[in-house]
Write a protein that holds these residues in place. Structure first.
Motif, PDB file in Angstrom:
ATOM      1  N   ASN A  84      36.799  34.758  46.491  1.00  0.00           N
ATOM      2  CA  ASN A  84      37.113  35.303  45.175  1.00  0.00           C
ATOM      3  C   ASN A  84      37.009  36.824  45.124  1.00  0.00           C
ATOM      4  O   ASN A  84      37.199  37.422  44.054  1.00  0.00           O
ATOM      5  CB  ASN A  84      36.208  34.681  44.113  1.00  0.00           C
ATOM      6  CG  ASN A  84      36.669  33.298  43.705  1.00  0.00           C
ATOM      7  OD1 ASN A  84      37.819  32.918  43.910  1.00  0.00           O
ATOM      8  ND2 ASN A  84      35.760  32.518  43.143  1.00  0.00           N
ATOM      9  N   LEU A  85      36.703  37.449  46.252  1.00  0.00           N
ATOM     10  CA  LEU A  85      36.684  38.910  46.327  1.00  0.00           C
ATOM     11  C   LEU A  85      37.909  39.463  47.043  1.00  0.00           C
ATOM     12  O   LEU A  85      38.126  40.674  47.051  1.00  0.00           O
ATOM     13  CB  LEU A  85      35.416  39.393  47.046  1.00  0.00           C
ATOM     14  CG  LEU A  85      34.088  39.055  46.368  1.00  0.00           C
ATOM     15  CD1 LEU A  85      32.928  39.566  47.228  1.00  0.00           C
ATOM     16  CD2 LEU A  85      34.016  39.663  44.973  1.00  0.00           C
ATOM     17  N   THR A  86      38.712  38.589  47.629  1.00  0.00           N
ATOM     18  CA  THR A  86      39.844  39.049  48.439  1.00  0.00           C
ATOM     19  C   THR A  86      40.786  39.944  47.656  1.00  0.00           C
ATOM     20  O   THR A  86      41.212  41.001  48.147  1.00  0.00           O
ATOM     21  CB  THR A  86      40.628  37.847  48.999  1.00  0.00           C
ATOM     22  OG1 THR A  86      39.751  37.025  49.775  1.00  0.00           O
ATOM     23  CG2 THR A  86      41.780  38.321  49.877  1.00  0.00           C
ATOM     24  N   TYR A  87      41.128  39.545  46.435  1.00  0.00           N
ATOM     25  CA  TYR A  87      42.117  40.294  45.656  1.00  0.00           C
ATOM     26  C   TYR A  87      41.530  40.993  44.439  1.00  0.00           C
ATOM     27  O   TYR A  87      42.266  41.414  43.555  1.00  0.00           O
ATOM     28  CB  TYR A  87      43.257  39.373  45.237  1.00  0.00           C
ATOM     29  CG  TYR A  87      44.141  39.027  46.414  1.00  0.00           C
ATOM     30  CD1 TYR A  87      45.039  39.961  46.937  1.00  0.00           C
ATOM     31  CD2 TYR A  87      44.038  37.789  47.054  1.00  0.00           C
ATOM     32  CE1 TYR A  87      45.821  39.667  48.039  1.00  0.00           C
ATOM     33  CE2 TYR A  87      44.816  37.487  48.155  1.00  0.00           C
ATOM     34  CZ  TYR A  87      45.704  38.421  48.642  1.00  0.00           C
ATOM     35  OH  TYR A  87      46.470  38.135  49.749  1.00  0.00           O
ATOM     36  N   LYS A  90      42.703  44.501  45.549  1.00  0.00           N
ATOM     37  CA  LYS A  90      43.825  44.521  46.482  1.00  0.00           C
ATOM     38  C   LYS A  90      45.073  44.044  45.750  1.00  0.00           C
ATOM     39  O   LYS A  90      45.029  43.061  45.021  1.00  0.00           O
ATOM     40  CB  LYS A  90      43.532  43.615  47.680  1.00  0.00           C
ATOM     41  CG  LYS A  90      44.562  43.683  48.796  1.00  0.00           C
ATOM     42  CD  LYS A  90      44.266  42.645  49.870  1.00  0.00           C
ATOM     43  CE  LYS A  90      42.970  42.929  50.606  1.00  0.00           C
ATOM     44  NZ  LYS A  90      42.785  41.966  51.731  1.00  0.00           N
ATOM     45  N   ASP A  91      46.174  44.758  45.933  1.00  0.00           N
ATOM     46  CA  ASP A  91      47.399  44.353  45.249  1.00  0.00           C
ATOM     47  C   ASP A  91      48.155  43.307  46.056  1.00  0.00           C
ATOM     48  O   ASP A  91      47.723  42.889  47.140  1.00  0.00           O
ATOM     49  CB  ASP A  91      48.284  45.561  44.917  1.00  0.00           C
ATOM     50  CG  ASP A  91      48.822  46.282  46.145  1.00  0.00           C
ATOM     51  OD1 ASP A  91      48.934  45.660  47.224  1.00  0.00           O
ATOM     52  OD2 ASP A  91      49.145  47.481  46.042  1.00  0.00           O
ATOM     53  N   VAL A  92      49.311  42.879  45.539  1.00  0.00           N
ATOM     54  CA  VAL A  92      50.074  41.808  46.165  1.00  0.00           C
ATOM     55  C   VAL A  92      50.577  42.206  47.550  1.00  0.00           C
ATOM     56  O   VAL A  92      50.819  41.351  48.401  1.00  0.00           O
ATOM     57  CB  VAL A  92      51.247  41.389  45.252  1.00  0.00           C
ATOM     58  CG1 VAL A  92      52.267  42.504  45.155  1.00  0.00           C
ATOM     59  CG2 VAL A  92      51.888  40.095  45.718  1.00  0.00           C
ATOM     60  N   PHE A  96      44.776  48.480  49.143  1.00  0.00           N
ATOM     61  CA  PHE A  96      43.649  48.708  48.246  1.00  0.00           C
ATOM     62  C   PHE A  96      44.173  49.188  46.899  1.00  0.00           C
ATOM     63  O   PHE A  96      45.016  50.084  46.819  1.00  0.00           O
ATOM     64  CB  PHE A  96      42.692  49.752  48.810  1.00  0.00           C
ATOM     65  CG  PHE A  96      41.591  50.114  47.850  1.00  0.00           C
ATOM     66  CD1 PHE A  96      40.514  49.268  47.666  1.00  0.00           C
ATOM     67  CD2 PHE A  96      41.657  51.295  47.113  1.00  0.00           C
ATOM     68  CE1 PHE A  96      39.504  49.590  46.765  1.00  0.00           C
ATOM     69  CE2 PHE A  96      40.651  51.626  46.213  1.00  0.00           C
ATOM     70  CZ  PHE A  96      39.572  50.777  46.037  1.00  0.00           C
ATOM     71  N   ALA A  97      43.680  48.584  45.821  1.00  0.00           N
ATOM     72  CA  ALA A  97      44.089  48.967  44.469  1.00  0.00           C
ATOM     73  C   ALA A  97      42.968  48.598  43.507  1.00  0.00           C
ATOM     74  O   ALA A  97      42.554  47.434  43.451  1.00  0.00           O
ATOM     75  CB  ALA A  97      45.379  48.248  44.067  1.00  0.00           C
ATOM     76  N   LEU A  98      42.473  49.574  42.756  1.00  0.00           N
ATOM     77  CA  LEU A  98      41.386  49.300  41.825  1.00  0.00           C
ATOM     78  C   LEU A  98      41.788  48.270  40.775  1.00  0.00           C
ATOM     79  O   LEU A  98      40.947  47.522  40.281  1.00  0.00           O
ATOM     80  CB  LEU A  98      40.944  50.598  41.140  1.00  0.00           C
ATOM     81  CG  LEU A  98      40.164  51.582  42.020  1.00  0.00           C
ATOM     82  CD1 LEU A  98      39.893  52.869  41.258  1.00  0.00           C
ATOM     83  CD2 LEU A  98      38.851  50.967  42.499  1.00  0.00           C
ATOM     84  N   ALA A  99      43.078  48.222  40.443  1.00  0.00           N
ATOM     85  CA  ALA A  99      43.540  47.247  39.448  1.00  0.00           C
ATOM     86  C   ALA A  99      43.525  45.826  39.994  1.00  0.00           C
ATOM     87  O   ALA A  99      43.534  44.861  39.227  1.00  0.00           O
ATOM     88  CB  ALA A  99      44.947  47.608  38.972  1.00  0.00           C
ATOM     89  N   GLY A 100      43.501  45.679  41.316  1.00  0.00           N
ATOM     90  CA  GLY A 100      43.465  44.354  41.922  1.00  0.00           C
ATOM     91  C   GLY A 100      44.707  43.532  41.614  1.00  0.00           C
ATOM     92  O   GLY A 100      45.782  44.062  41.350  1.00  0.00           O
ATOM     93  N   GLY A 121      41.430  38.320  36.269  1.00  0.00           N
ATOM     94  CA  GLY A 121      42.198  39.553  36.296  1.00  0.00           C
ATOM     95  C   GLY A 121      41.388  40.677  35.676  1.00  0.00           C
ATOM     96  O   GLY A 121      40.597  40.454  34.743  1.00  0.00           O
ATOM     97  N   HIS A 122      41.560  41.895  36.190  1.00  0.00           N
ATOM     98  CA  HIS A 122      40.846  43.041  35.634  1.00  0.00           C
ATOM     99  C   HIS A 122      41.315  43.341  34.216  1.00  0.00           C
ATOM    100  O   HIS A 122      42.440  43.021  33.826  1.00  0.00           O
ATOM    101  CB  HIS A 122      41.068  44.282  36.502  1.00  0.00           C
ATOM    102  CG  HIS A 122      40.240  44.293  37.746  1.00  0.00           C
ATOM    103  ND1 HIS A 122      38.870  44.139  37.740  1.00  0.00           N
ATOM    104  CD2 HIS A 122      40.589  44.459  39.054  1.00  0.00           C
ATOM    105  CE1 HIS A 122      38.413  44.200  38.978  1.00  0.00           C
ATOM    106  NE2 HIS A 122      39.439  44.392  39.793  1.00  0.00           N
ATOM    107  N   HIS A 123      40.439  43.992  33.469  1.00  0.00           N
ATOM    108  CA  HIS A 123      40.766  44.466  32.127  1.00  0.00           C
ATOM    109  C   HIS A 123      41.195  45.926  32.235  1.00  0.00           C
ATOM    110  O   HIS A 123      40.386  46.806  32.518  1.00  0.00           O
ATOM    111  CB  HIS A 123      39.550  44.349  31.204  1.00  0.00           C
ATOM    112  CG  HIS A 123      39.817  44.770  29.796  1.00  0.00           C
ATOM    113  ND1 HIS A 123      39.873  46.083  29.407  1.00  0.00           N
ATOM    114  CD2 HIS A 123      40.063  44.038  28.678  1.00  0.00           C
ATOM    115  CE1 HIS A 123      40.126  46.150  28.121  1.00  0.00           C
ATOM    116  NE2 HIS A 123      40.239  44.926  27.646  1.00  0.00           N
ATOM    117  N   MET A 124      42.479  46.194  32.020  1.00  0.00           N
ATOM    118  CA  MET A 124      43.006  47.552  32.054  1.00  0.00           C
ATOM    119  C   MET A 124      43.177  48.047  30.620  1.00  0.00           C
ATOM    120  O   MET A 124      43.687  47.320  29.767  1.00  0.00           O
ATOM    121  CB  MET A 124      44.344  47.602  32.789  1.00  0.00           C
ATOM    122  CG  MET A 124      44.309  46.977  34.183  1.00  0.00           C
ATOM    123  SD  MET A 124      43.298  47.920  35.345  1.00  0.00           S
ATOM    124  CE  MET A 124      44.405  49.291  35.685  1.00  0.00           C
TER     125      MET A 124
END
Length: 246
Positions: A84-87, A90-92, A96-100, A121-124
């Protein structure tokens, strides 16, 4: 000397603030760019409910679905990693992407055959990723916006939202999907007792189904430490609008 130190401190603070603003804009811009690329190859649902995921799977074989909620910015591919930490950052594309990315809990089946499936999903702040789940905290928006879709390579589901909850990240009733795979009555009872907003008629429909399926969408919230906003939706086999009318 004192004035010079004050001026230097203000300059440093200004530079840091400018950098933080630039870095924040860069994060949001990167997430928007990826989303714009993905929407161009969003799978189109066919009459039988299937959809072509060839282009998405060519980019990343961990893509397992596409989720969208009507009248929100939520319109993304869903991935499932080895953990559950893989993405989480990380983007598609695997960068590396802070937004995941939006991703499915590793304890769930990637074909969404489980009785209860959990998405993260992250809260942007601009409503990106799962930031727009905040909209459902408003009673009027919750009442007027009930629909979405989950698209898979072999079938699709219409989503009907029935609950909005605010809770701690350690709440097993939401964040332990394995406990509801044989019976979701406990989950429905929890939703009845703890929701900010609830649709009783949809709960009643769920309770009458032979094999009910629920999709949960989770994101961070700011009300208290480790707060999470949760949206629960019924998963019903896809029907086109003309089929529903007939």
């Amino acid at each position: 000397m004192v004035n010079l130190i004050v001026v230097l401190c203000l300059c440093v603070a200004g530079i840091y603030a400018a950098y933080a603003l630039w870095d924040n804009n860069r994060v949001y811009s990167a997430a928007s760019d990826v989303q714009a690329d993905m929407v161009k190859i969003k799978p189109a649902v066919e009459e039988d409910g299937g959809a072509s995921f060839e282009e998405l799977l060519a980019i990343n074989p961990d893509v397992c679905a596409w989720v969208s909620l009507d009248n929100t910015r939520i319109d993304y591919p869903v991935l499932q990693g080895s953990t559950n930490l893989t993405y989480i950052n990380k983007d598609v594309y695997g960068n590396f992407a802070l937004a995941g990315s939006i991703y499915l809990d590793t304890r769930n089946e990637r074909d969404f055959s489980d009785a209860y499936s959990l998405l993260y999903g992250h809260h942007m702040e601009n409503g990106g990723m799962f930031g727009d789940l905040d909209l459902y905290k408003d009673q009027t928006f919750f009442d007027e916006n009930t629909t979405g879709m989950l698209i898979l390579p072999c079938n699709a589901y219409n989503l009907e939202i029935f609950a909005c909850l605010l809770m701690d990240a350690g709440e097993d009733a939401i964040f332990d999907p394995e406990q509801w795979q044989t019976d979701i009555d406990g989950l429905l009872s929890y939703a009845k007792d703890n929701s900010l907003h609830l649709r009783e008629e949809t709960i009643n429909k769920l309770e009458q189904m032979d094999k009910p399926q629920v999709l949960s969408l989770s994101t961070c919230s700011t009300e208290f430490t480790d707060a999470r906003t949760i949206i629960l939706a019924v998963m019903e086999p896809y029907q086109a609008a003309d089929q529903e009318e007939s």
